[in-house]
Design a protein around this motif. Structure first.
Motif, PDB file in Angstrom:
ATOM      1  N   ILE A   1       0.866  -1.179   0.000  1.00 39.91           N
ATOM      2  CA  ILE A   1       0.000   0.000   0.000  1.00 39.91           C
ATOM      3  C   ILE A   1       0.901   1.226   0.000  1.00 39.91           C
ATOM      4  O   ILE A   1       1.582   1.513   0.984  1.00 39.91           O
ATOM      5  N   TYR A   2       0.935   1.939  -1.110  1.00 44.41           N
ATOM      6  CA  TYR A   2       1.769   3.131  -1.241  1.00 44.41           C
ATOM      7  C   TYR A   2       0.988   4.356  -0.764  1.00 44.41           C
ATOM      8  O   TYR A   2      -0.248   4.413  -0.898  1.00 44.41           O
ATOM      9  N   PRO A   3       1.673   5.339  -0.210  1.00 40.74           N
ATOM     10  CA  PRO A   3       0.960   6.509   0.326  1.00 40.74           C
ATOM     11  C   PRO A   3       0.242   7.323  -0.738  1.00 40.74           C
ATOM     12  O   PRO A   3      -0.680   8.056  -0.424  1.00 40.74           O
ATOM     13  N   ASN A   4       0.690   7.226  -2.002  1.00 35.43           N
ATOM     14  CA  ASN A   4       0.055   8.007  -3.069  1.00 35.43           C
ATOM     15  C   ASN A   4      -0.880   7.163  -3.912  1.00 35.43           C
ATOM     16  O   ASN A   4      -1.213   7.537  -5.035  1.00 35.43           O
ATOM     17  N   ASN A   5      -1.290   5.998  -3.425  1.00 41.06           N
ATOM     18  CA  ASN A   5      -2.201   5.134  -4.171  1.00 41.06           C
ATOM     19  C   ASN A   5      -3.575   5.774  -4.286  1.00 41.06           C
ATOM     20  O   ASN A   5      -4.131   6.264  -3.299  1.00 41.06           O
ATOM     21  N   LYS A   6      -4.123   5.753  -5.480  1.00 46.77           N
ATOM     22  CA  LYS A   6      -5.487   6.202  -5.685  1.00 46.77           C
ATOM     23  C   LYS A   6      -6.439   5.054  -5.366  1.00 46.77           C
ATOM     24  O   LYS A   6      -6.084   3.883  -5.515  1.00 46.77           O
ATOM     25  N   PRO A   7      -7.650   5.350  -4.947  1.00 48.29           N
ATOM     26  CA  PRO A   7      -8.572   4.263  -4.574  1.00 48.29           C
ATOM     27  C   PRO A   7      -8.956   3.381  -5.747  1.00 48.29           C
ATOM     28  O   PRO A   7      -9.361   2.242  -5.536  1.00 48.29           O
ATOM     29  N   TRP A   8      -8.857   3.880  -6.968  1.00 45.36           N
ATOM     30  CA  TRP A   8      -9.221   3.077  -8.136  1.00 45.36           C
ATOM     31  C   TRP A   8      -8.011   2.386  -8.777  1.00 45.36           C
ATOM     32  O   TRP A   8      -8.153   1.711  -9.791  1.00 45.36           O
ATOM     33  N   ALA A   9      -6.822   2.569  -8.209  1.00 45.13           N
ATOM     34  CA  ALA A   9      -5.619   1.959  -8.780  1.00 45.13           C
ATOM     35  C   ALA A   9      -5.684   0.445  -8.621  1.00 45.13           C
ATOM     36  O   ALA A   9      -6.065  -0.072  -7.582  1.00 45.13           O
ATOM     37  N   ASN A  10      -5.298  -0.279  -9.700  1.00 43.50           N
ATOM     38  CA  ASN A  10      -5.288  -1.741  -9.664  1.00 43.50           C
ATOM     39  C   ASN A  10      -4.035  -2.252 -10.361  1.00 43.50           C
ATOM     40  O   ASN A  10      -3.152  -1.476 -10.760  1.00 43.50           O
ATOM     41  N   GLY A  11      -3.949  -3.562 -10.518  1.00 48.90           N
ATOM     42  CA  GLY A  11      -2.769  -4.161 -11.125  1.00 48.90           C
ATOM     43  C   GLY A  11      -2.566  -3.782 -12.578  1.00 48.90           C
ATOM     44  O   GLY A  11      -1.424  -3.643 -13.037  1.00 48.90           O
ATOM     45  N   SER A  12      -3.657  -3.609 -13.328  1.00 48.20           N
ATOM     46  CA  SER A  12      -3.533  -3.256 -14.745  1.00 48.20           C
ATOM     47  C   SER A  12      -2.906  -1.878 -14.927  1.00 48.20           C
ATOM     48  O   SER A  12      -2.061  -1.672 -15.810  1.00 48.20           O
ATOM     49  N   ILE A  13      -3.292  -0.937 -14.076  1.00 47.17           N
ATOM     50  CA  ILE A  13      -2.729   0.409 -14.165  1.00 47.17           C
ATOM     51  C   ILE A  13      -1.242   0.382 -13.827  1.00 47.17           C
ATOM     52  O   ILE A  13      -0.414   1.028 -14.506  1.00 47.17           O
TER      53      ILE A  13
ATOM     54  N   THR B   1     -12.233   8.780   0.927  1.00 44.82           N
ATOM     55  CA  THR B   1     -11.007   8.281   0.307  1.00 44.82           C
ATOM     56  C   THR B   1     -10.686   9.048  -0.961  1.00 44.82           C
ATOM     57  O   THR B   1      -9.531   9.404  -1.222  1.00 44.82           O
ATOM     58  N   ILE B   2     -11.712   9.320  -1.763  1.00 48.85           N
ATOM     59  CA  ILE B   2     -11.504  10.088  -3.001  1.00 48.85           C
ATOM     60  C   ILE B   2     -11.042  11.500  -2.678  1.00 48.85           C
ATOM     61  O   ILE B   2     -10.134  12.042  -3.324  1.00 48.85           O
ATOM     62  N   ALA B   3     -11.662  12.114  -1.679  1.00 47.72           N
ATOM     63  CA  ALA B   3     -11.327  13.496  -1.327  1.00 47.72           C
ATOM     64  C   ALA B   3     -10.038  13.611  -0.525  1.00 47.72           C
ATOM     65  O   ALA B   3      -9.555  14.717  -0.293  1.00 47.72           O
ATOM     66  N   GLY B   4      -9.468  12.492  -0.089  1.00 46.54           N
ATOM     67  CA  GLY B   4      -8.232  12.526   0.693  1.00 46.54           C
ATOM     68  C   GLY B   4      -8.433  12.929   2.136  1.00 46.54           C
ATOM     69  O   GLY B   4      -7.508  13.400   2.784  1.00 46.54           O
ATOM     70  N   ILE B   5      -9.644  12.718   2.668  1.00 50.63           N
ATOM     71  CA  ILE B   5      -9.930  13.070   4.056  1.00 50.63           C
ATOM     72  C   ILE B   5      -9.552  11.888   4.936  1.00 50.63           C
ATOM     73  O   ILE B   5     -10.052  10.781   4.743  1.00 50.63           O
ATOM     74  N   LYS B   6      -8.690  12.104   5.893  1.00 50.94           N
ATOM     75  CA  LYS B   6      -8.263  11.053   6.795  1.00 50.94           C
ATOM     76  C   LYS B   6      -9.021  11.157   8.095  1.00 50.94           C
ATOM     77  O   LYS B   6      -9.241  12.258   8.611  1.00 50.94           O
ATOM     78  N   ASN B   7      -9.398  10.013   8.625  1.00 55.99           N
ATOM     79  CA  ASN B   7     -10.117   9.961   9.893  1.00 55.99           C
ATOM     80  C   ASN B   7      -9.133  10.169  11.031  1.00 55.99           C
ATOM     81  O   ASN B   7      -8.211   9.376  11.219  1.00 55.99           O
TER      82      ASN B   7
END
Length: 431
Positions: free
Chosen positions: A121-133, A192-198
């Motif tokens: 899990i990379y810190p700059n991973n987008k929520p829609w990132a997958n293996g194909s990308i 997650t999309i907006a980058g809001i952390k709990n």
């Protein structure tokens, strides 16, 4: 200018520093002297950042997850389907042993059949990132490294296509959650999309006045148990004797199957989330995905355990264990009362409580106050506010009328309820 720091440390004109650059971070940049541009008599200064960004400072997380493929799920279902549950009933002496053995067996089969894999899990991973990308990104980097312009443009085009498809899939998944009225999961995806952390998700909890985490944990433990000063064992024994010869509540198989099927896949496991908890408790909790995917196979044995518990008026000890997590009520807690205790219990026990609750409500629903809005389905704060405003405005329509409102907040009202009094009032409603 004590709050500002000079970044230019090399000469800018004839051995003197005439051009200045200030900032609020100490040693943020390193200055390098470059030749002047054209006929300018001042040197060019290049400022190179010394610090590492927060994104680069975060470590890559390596997480081990279960790989729930169709083949592995079918193998797990067949394993539970071939299990002779009557053997557990005959070999176990009491309800505690039966519950412990069944839960441990279910968890053992899950660990043996469902394969595990490690993911990064990379810190700059987008929520829609997958293996194909990620594969397309690797192709693009390799093409750029070898200087192949044709492959580089093809990889760039393929990457854009895969990103568009991944975003569309994530969008459809979010819309499906909204359509299923799964607002909690949908809101989590939006954050997650907006980058809001709990802020409350941090495992590190600190409070002024406590030297170590163990000292704070002991203080919280004493604070949460400050209501357990009375011994109600005698009252409980009298109630059990009173209910001994009464007709017992019976839970049907269909009710167990329905409540198991509605289990959320990502529901918290309960007391077995960490290796420390696994060593502390002899029984491992069952994850929500196993209950949902294997509802037909697991419902018979738990249907027997639930009714056995109601018949004997005894709750298995393994289902009484819980992990209490202190969650801050505000961003900066100052006292012990600023932490809200959240108890993580077994999912199976939560379903059992839900089934018993439905049985109790079927007999006591008529006795509930119609103005009660808390702890009732399809009611909330908005309904209470609208009802109060309607009553006030309707009363104030008359001439010479006025209204006085008194709000009372009982501190820890739920914790101060005496169980014996509550059970006696429930029994009064049943009769």
């Amino acid at each position: 200018m004590s709050d500002f720091y000079q970044y230019v440390t090399c000469p800018t004109r004839r051995g003197k520093i005439l051009d200045l650059c200030y900032g609020t971070v100490r040693d943020a940049y390193k200055s390098i002297q470059l030749p002047p541009l054209g006929s300018v008599d001042h040197n060019c200064i290049q400022l190179i950042p010394k610090y590492r960004s927060a994104l680069r400072r975060e470590q890559v997380q390596i997480k081990e997850v279960k790989e729930w493929t169709e083949e592995s799920v079918m193998c797990l279902q067949e394993c539970y389907d071939c299990t002779v549950w009557d053997t557990f009933k005959e070999s176990c002496n009491d309800l505690d042993e039966l519950t412990d053995v069944v839960c441990s067996y279910v968890a053992f089969c899950r660990d043996m059949i469902i394969p595990c894999k490690q993911i990064k899990i990379y810190p700059n991973n987008k929520p829609w990132a997958n293996g194909s990308i990620k594969n397309c990104i690797r192709k693009k980097r390799q093409a750029h490294k070898h200087g192949n312009a044709t492959d580089f443009h093809a990889a760039t085009k393929e990457l854009k296509t895969e990103i568009f498809k991944a975003k569309q899939r994530y969008k459809s998944k979010l819309e499906q959650k909204m359509a299923e009225n799964n607002l909690g999961s949908a809101w989590s995806s939006m954050k997650t999309i907006a980058g809001i952390k709990n802020q409350s998700s941090s495992s590190h909890i600190s409070l002024e006045g406590f030297k170590s985490e163990n000292e704070l944990a002991n203080a919280l433990n004493c604070f949460y148990n400050r209501f357990d000063t009375f011994d109600f064992s005698q009252e409980v024994d009298e109630l059990q004797y009173k209910l001994k010869n009464d007709q017992h509540t019976y839970i049907t198989y269909r009710e167990v199957e329905n409540v198991f099927y509605r289990t959320k896949n990502n529901k918290s496991h309960g007391p077995d989330n960490s290796p420390v908890d696994r060593c502390r408790f002899s029984c491992e909790s069952i994850c929500g995905r196993v209950i949902k995917l294997c509802t037909r196979e697991l419902s018979p044995i738990f249907h027997f355990i639930f009714n056995k518990s109601l018949q004997t008026q005894y709750v298995p000890k393994v289902w009484k264990h819980a992990v209490v997590v202190p969650v801050p009520k505000s961003g900066r807690p100052k006292t012990l009362n600023d932490f809200r205790p959240i108890a993580l219990t077994s999912i199976v026990m939560k379903h059992f409580e839900r089934l018993v609750r439905s049985q109790i409500l079927s007999h006591t629903e008529h006795a509930l106050d119609p103005m009660q809005f808390a702890y009732r389905p399809n009611r909330g704060v908005e309904d209470a506010t609208l009802t109060l405003l309607h009553v006030l405005l309707k009363h104030l329509e008359g001439s010479g009328s006025h209204a006085q409102i008194l709000f009372i907040d009982f501190s820890s009202a739920l914790n101060t309820i005496q169980p014996n009094i509550l059970v006696n009032r429930l029994l009064a409603q049943l009769t």
